[in-house]
Design a protein around this motif. Structure first.
Motif, PDB file in Angstrom:
ATOM      1  N   ARG A 113       3.621  11.527   2.889  1.00 58.10           N
ATOM      2  CA  ARG A 113       4.454  10.561   3.606  1.00 58.10           C
ATOM      3  C   ARG A 113       5.714  11.276   4.041  1.00 58.10           C
ATOM      4  NH1 ARG A 113       6.386   6.448   0.280  1.00 58.10           N
ATOM      5  NH2 ARG A 113       6.433   4.943   1.968  1.00 58.10           N
ATOM      6  N   ALA A 114       6.233  10.900   5.200  1.00 55.69           N
ATOM      7  CA  ALA A 114       7.461  11.535   5.655  1.00 55.69           C
ATOM      8  C   ALA A 114       8.176  10.656   6.656  1.00 55.69           C
ATOM      9  CB  ALA A 114       7.161  12.892   6.296  1.00 55.69           C
ATOM     10  N   ALA A 115       9.498  10.712   6.618  1.00 55.81           N
ATOM     11  CA  ALA A 115      10.296  10.109   7.676  1.00 55.81           C
ATOM     12  C   ALA A 115      10.710  11.247   8.592  1.00 55.81           C
ATOM     13  CB  ALA A 115      11.514   9.415   7.104  1.00 55.81           C
ATOM     14  N   VAL A 116      10.418  11.114   9.881  1.00 54.56           N
ATOM     15  CA  VAL A 116      10.774  12.164  10.819  1.00 54.56           C
ATOM     16  C   VAL A 116      11.656  11.573  11.911  1.00 54.56           C
ATOM     17  CG1 VAL A 116       8.605  13.364  10.363  1.00 54.56           C
ATOM     18  CG2 VAL A 116       8.771  11.867  12.336  1.00 54.56           C
ATOM     19  N   SER A 117      12.611  12.363  12.381  1.00 52.13           N
ATOM     20  CA  SER A 117      13.469  11.893  13.467  1.00 52.13           C
ATOM     21  C   SER A 117      13.290  12.781  14.672  1.00 52.13           C
ATOM     22  CB  SER A 117      14.948  11.951  13.082  1.00 52.13           C
ATOM     23  OG  SER A 117      15.138  11.427  11.817  1.00 52.13           O
ATOM     24  N   GLY A 118      13.371  12.165  15.816  1.00 52.00           N
ATOM     25  CA  GLY A 118      13.300  12.901  17.067  1.00 52.00           C
ATOM     26  C   GLY A 118      13.492  11.912  18.176  1.00 52.00           C
ATOM     27  N   GLU A 119      13.972  12.395  19.303  1.00 53.16           N
ATOM     28  CA  GLU A 119      14.187  11.510  20.445  1.00 53.16           C
ATOM     29  C   GLU A 119      14.937  10.247  20.032  1.00 53.16           C
ATOM     30  OE1 GLU A 119      10.280  10.964  21.874  1.00 53.16           O
ATOM     31  OE2 GLU A 119      10.120  12.970  22.709  1.00 53.16           O
ATOM     32  N   ASP A 120      15.934  10.415  19.214  1.00 50.42           N
ATOM     33  CA  ASP A 120      16.801   9.299  18.804  1.00 50.42           C
ATOM     34  C   ASP A 120      16.089   8.197  18.055  1.00 50.42           C
ATOM     35  OD1 ASP A 120      18.903  10.555  20.091  1.00 50.42           O
ATOM     36  OD2 ASP A 120      18.376   9.623  22.006  1.00 50.42           O
ATOM     37  N   ARG A 121      14.927   8.464  17.535  1.00 48.54           N
ATOM     38  CA  ARG A 121      14.323   7.420  16.718  1.00 48.54           C
ATOM     39  C   ARG A 121      13.699   8.011  15.472  1.00 48.54           C
ATOM     40  NH1 ARG A 121       8.827   5.410  19.608  1.00 48.54           N
ATOM     41  NH2 ARG A 121       8.659   4.300  17.647  1.00 48.54           N
ATOM     42  N   GLU A 122      13.641   7.194  14.456  1.00 44.76           N
ATOM     43  CA  GLU A 122      13.070   7.647  13.201  1.00 44.76           C
ATOM     44  C   GLU A 122      11.689   7.013  13.059  1.00 44.76           C
ATOM     45  OE1 GLU A 122      14.221   6.863   8.646  1.00 44.76           O
ATOM     46  OE2 GLU A 122      15.557   8.246   9.722  1.00 44.76           O
ATOM     47  N   ARG A 123      10.756   7.789  12.577  1.00 42.41           N
ATOM     48  CA  ARG A 123       9.423   7.229  12.365  1.00 42.41           C
ATOM     49  C   ARG A 123       8.906   7.584  10.977  1.00 42.41           C
ATOM     50  NH1 ARG A 123       6.496   7.467  18.246  1.00 42.41           N
ATOM     51  NH2 ARG A 123       7.555   9.445  18.513  1.00 42.41           N
ATOM     52  N   LEU A 124       8.079   6.705  10.475  1.00 45.71           N
ATOM     53  CA  LEU A 124       7.484   6.911   9.158  1.00 45.71           C
ATOM     54  C   LEU A 124       6.013   7.282   9.362  1.00 45.71           C
ATOM     55  CD1 LEU A 124       7.616   6.575   6.031  1.00 45.71           C
ATOM     56  CD2 LEU A 124       6.895   4.201   6.404  1.00 45.71           C
ATOM     57  N   ILE A 125       5.654   8.472   8.887  1.00 44.10           N
ATOM     58  CA  ILE A 125       4.251   8.900   8.994  1.00 44.10           C
ATOM     59  C   ILE A 125       3.634   8.836   7.603  1.00 44.10           C
ATOM     60  CG2 ILE A 125       2.678  10.710   9.776  1.00 44.10           C
ATOM     61  CD1 ILE A 125       4.961  11.973  11.285  1.00 44.10           C
ATOM     62  N   GLU A 126       2.479   8.223   7.484  1.00 44.44           N
ATOM     63  CA  GLU A 126       1.796   8.152   6.191  1.00 44.44           C
ATOM     64  C   GLU A 126       0.337   8.554   6.377  1.00 44.44           C
ATOM     65  OE1 GLU A 126       3.632   4.447   3.921  1.00 44.44           O
ATOM     66  OE2 GLU A 126       3.210   4.033   6.028  1.00 44.44           O
ATOM     67  N   ILE A 127      -0.076   9.503   5.566  1.00 44.84           N
ATOM     68  CA  ILE A 127      -1.446  10.007   5.682  1.00 44.84           C
ATOM     69  C   ILE A 127      -2.098   9.985   4.311  1.00 44.84           C
ATOM     70  CG2 ILE A 127      -2.886  12.003   6.270  1.00 44.84           C
ATOM     71  CD1 ILE A 127      -0.625  12.903   8.142  1.00 44.84           C
ATOM     72  N   GLN A 128      -3.255   9.395   4.249  1.00 39.98           N
ATOM     73  CA  GLN A 128      -4.032   9.485   3.004  1.00 39.98           C
ATOM     74  C   GLN A 128      -5.316  10.245   3.282  1.00 39.98           C
ATOM     75  OE1 GLN A 128      -4.260   6.090   0.436  1.00 39.98           O
ATOM     76  NE2 GLN A 128      -6.358   6.549  -0.170  1.00 39.98           N
ATOM     77  N   LEU A 129      -5.513  11.326   2.518  1.00 40.07           N
ATOM     78  CA  LEU A 129      -6.740  12.113   2.643  1.00 40.07           C
ATOM     79  C   LEU A 129      -7.672  11.692   1.518  1.00 40.07           C
ATOM     80  CD1 LEU A 129      -5.015  15.580   3.113  1.00 40.07           C
ATOM     81  CD2 LEU A 129      -5.769  14.003   4.883  1.00 40.07           C
ATOM     82  N   ASN A 130      -8.874  11.304   1.863  1.00 39.36           N
ATOM     83  CA  ASN A 130      -9.804  10.805   0.848  1.00 39.36           C
ATOM     84  C   ASN A 130     -10.924  11.800   0.610  1.00 39.36           C
ATOM     85  OD1 ASN A 130      -8.533   8.188   0.556  1.00 39.36           O
ATOM     86  ND2 ASN A 130      -9.260   7.812   2.640  1.00 39.36           N
ATOM     87  N   ARG A 131     -11.264  11.969  -0.663  1.00 37.09           N
ATOM     88  CA  ARG A 131     -12.348  12.908  -0.979  1.00 37.09           C
ATOM     89  C   ARG A 131     -13.665  12.405  -0.399  1.00 37.09           C
ATOM     90  NH1 ARG A 131     -12.030  17.222  -3.939  1.00 37.09           N
ATOM     91  NH2 ARG A 131     -10.212  16.685  -5.149  1.00 37.09           N
TER      92      ARG A 131
END
Lengths: 364, 197
Positions: free
Chosen positions: A71-89
């Motif tokens: 999970r990560a909060a990333v900023s760019g182009e004046d906006r913040e976004r939350l990316i969430e990735i779940q990798l499943n076996r």
């Protein structure tokens, strides 16, 4: 562009990790095998939805776990976004941006832009042309997101044509249909490679000059297996016409060898240093400088195009460079860029930045 | 492993497209627990379909007689044939109510990877229909995939010299949709296939 915080769970060596990197230069210090590169890999995954170590997702999941979460909060182009990735076996991964499920991985393009330099990026210079074709194609996708669709269409058409040639079927109409599919998709791939080469080549020469004080001139060339052997800078339609002609001319050879012997998949992009082939003629140090210069050049090109600097990930680069090159590299690194550097020995890194110790977690 | 007959049904169900082991198990136990008549009706429906339905001798659509209801319909325009990959695709075109010609089912698309060449598709059967039915136009409605496009291109090369018009369904933007919701490939195709106003 920057990562404001990163959280890993059951990812590689980390049971859990929380990290809020500095918007400037971050140096991750730790002994070998403490998981420094895993942090870079996680950030790379956020940007490209695949591991830059080219391993399947299952290898990113901690040994006893069924799933890993990035999970990560990333900023760019004046906006913040939350990316969430779940990798499943077992089962497909799930990717969410701001809690919205991504329908296609292409929707991720541009949410986070990253340029990574890894220790095996020396392969870009040292090894076969496929590494450099992939480099140009990957940069093309960063510049023009739709490029990956052309590449996928080209790959598929190529597999179909090769399967036809292997089948022993000699029907001319069927072969001509696959020729024309391949030429059309290939034309679009080539037009992008030409543009990417044109953008990258001058920046490469400049970056090489900065890193290396040997006064040599680094260049990016392209040897085509079709037409007159040069790429030039033309339209997708022109390239498609050339490819169609080349495929027709090599038809008998292709039928004999049961393989498509000409086309973008056989072309040879190459680095040159003062007009001689860097792959065969440059020293190890020169090759390393070229590989670094390519990354710095693509970082600048992408930054110029989008008006904001991609995150720069440097995996253990300074230990391999002599003091002069290290200093020069440090001086040529872009400002206003979130940079994350790993190193086993902090004294190798001639940069002022926040220093973090990596062990079970990351701490100041 | 379950009792023989149960496991046999699970294995059979799991061979169906889109059904995995878990779903197959759920379906099998469902069929074991519902009213017997319900389960028998399903079995009978499968049997009846196999007994009573075959492929149309003319166009290879599913048919309850030698020919399908579309081929038997005298009001259909015989000079026009819409060429599709699978019988299911006919329903999609029919639902539009815009098409009054006949059909021809190829049985797939060219794909050397899967061992499908022209010989595996029903091109010869289509050729033999041209003259007796007075076919003047073929509308190729194969899927907008690399294989579907290749099949359309193949048909243009094979059938145009025989004096029939060959056209391809346009691919472009979904009607009523927002431009920014369409993917790059669709917009790219729509640009290439743009029409003059």
């Amino acid at each position: 562009m920057r990562v404001d915080w990163l959280s890993l769970s059951q990812f590689r060596s980390y049971q859990s990790l929380e990290w809020a990197p500095d918007p400037g230069v971050n140096v991750l210090v730790g002994r070998n095998a403490t998981g420094k590169t895993n942090v870079l890999e996680a950030i790379g995954y956020l940007a490209g939805l695949k591991s830059f170590r080219s391993v399947p997702d299952s290898e990113l999941i901690a040994d006893d776990a069924g799933a890993a979460v990035i999970r990560a909060a990333v900023s760019g182009e004046d906006r913040e976004r939350l990316i969430e990735i779940q990798l499943n076996r077992s089962g497909p991964r799930q990717v969410q941006v701001d809690k919205n499920r991504l329908r296609r991985s292409t929707e991720m393009l541009g949410v986070l832009r990253v340029v990574a330099f890894l220790s095996d990026d020396l392969d870009l210079v040292k090894r076969g042309p496929s590494y450099r074709r992939d480099l140009l194609d990957e940069i093309a996708v960063q510049f023009w997101p739709a490029a990956h669709l052309d590449q996928a269409e080209f790959e598929r058409s190529l597999r179909q044509r090769n399967a036809f040639l292997k089948s022993g079927d000699r029907d001319q109409t069927t072969l001509s249909v696959w020729d024309s599919r391949l030429a059309q998709a290939g034309g679009r791939v080539l037009a992008r490679r030409a543009k990417a080469t044109g953008l990258l080549a001058p920046l490469l020469a400049v970056a090489y000059g900065e890193i290396s004080s040997d006064g040599l001139e680094a260049a990016l060339g392209y040897r085509a297996t079709w037409g007159d052997g040069t790429l030039g800078n033309r339209t997708a339609g022109d390239y498609a016409d050339d490819l169609a002609q080349a495929l027709e001319a090599s038809r008998q050879a292709d039928l004999d060898r049961r393989l498509t012997t000409v086309g973008p998949h056989r072309d040879e992009p190459g680095f040159r240093l003062n007009h001689s082939e860097a792959r065969t003629h440059a020293s190890q140090g020169e090759q390393r400088s070229i590989a670094l210069a390519v990354k710095i050049a693509s970082h600048r090109a992408i930054g110029d195009l989008y008006g904001e600097s991609p995150i720069l990930l440097l995996d253990d680069v300074f230990s391999e460079l002599d003091a002069g090159r290290s200093e020069a590299l440090a001086a040529s690194l872009p400002e206003d860029t979130q940079t994350i550097i790993t190193s086993a020995r902090p004294e190798d890194v001639p940069l002022t930045g926040l220093q973090w110790t990596v062990g079970d977690g990351i701490s100041r | 492993m379950f009792e023989g007959p149960v496991q046999r049904l699970i294995d059979e169900l799991a061979r169906l497209p889109g059904i995995g082991q878990k779903s197959a198990q759920r379906l099998a136990f469902h069929l074991l627990l519902v009213e017997e008549a319900d389960a028998r009706r399903l079995a009978a429906a499968i049997g009846d379909m196999r007994d009573q339905i075959s492929l149309c001798e003319r166009c290879f659509n599913v048919a309850a007689a030698d020919e399908c209801s579309i081929c038997l319909d005298g009001r259909r325009d015989q000079s026009m044939v819409c060429v599709v990959e699978r019988p299911q695709d006919i329903i999609v075109v029919e639902r539009t109510q815009e098409y009054r010609g006949r059909y021809h089912v190829l049985g797939g698309a060219l794909s050397p990877i899967n061992g499908i060449g022209p010989g595996q598709l029903r091109f010869e059967e289509l050729k033999s229909r041209l003259e007796p039915e007075g076919i003047a136009e073929l509308i190729v409605a194969t899927n907008p995939t690399i294989e579907g496009d290749a099949t359309a291109m193949y048909m243009a090369r094979e059938f145009k010299p025989l004096g029939v018009r060959v056209s391809r369904l346009a691919s472009g933007l979904p009607v009523g949709g927002d431009l920014d919701y369409a993917d790059e490939l669709t917009i790219g195709r729509a640009l290439i296939g743009r029409t003059e106003l």
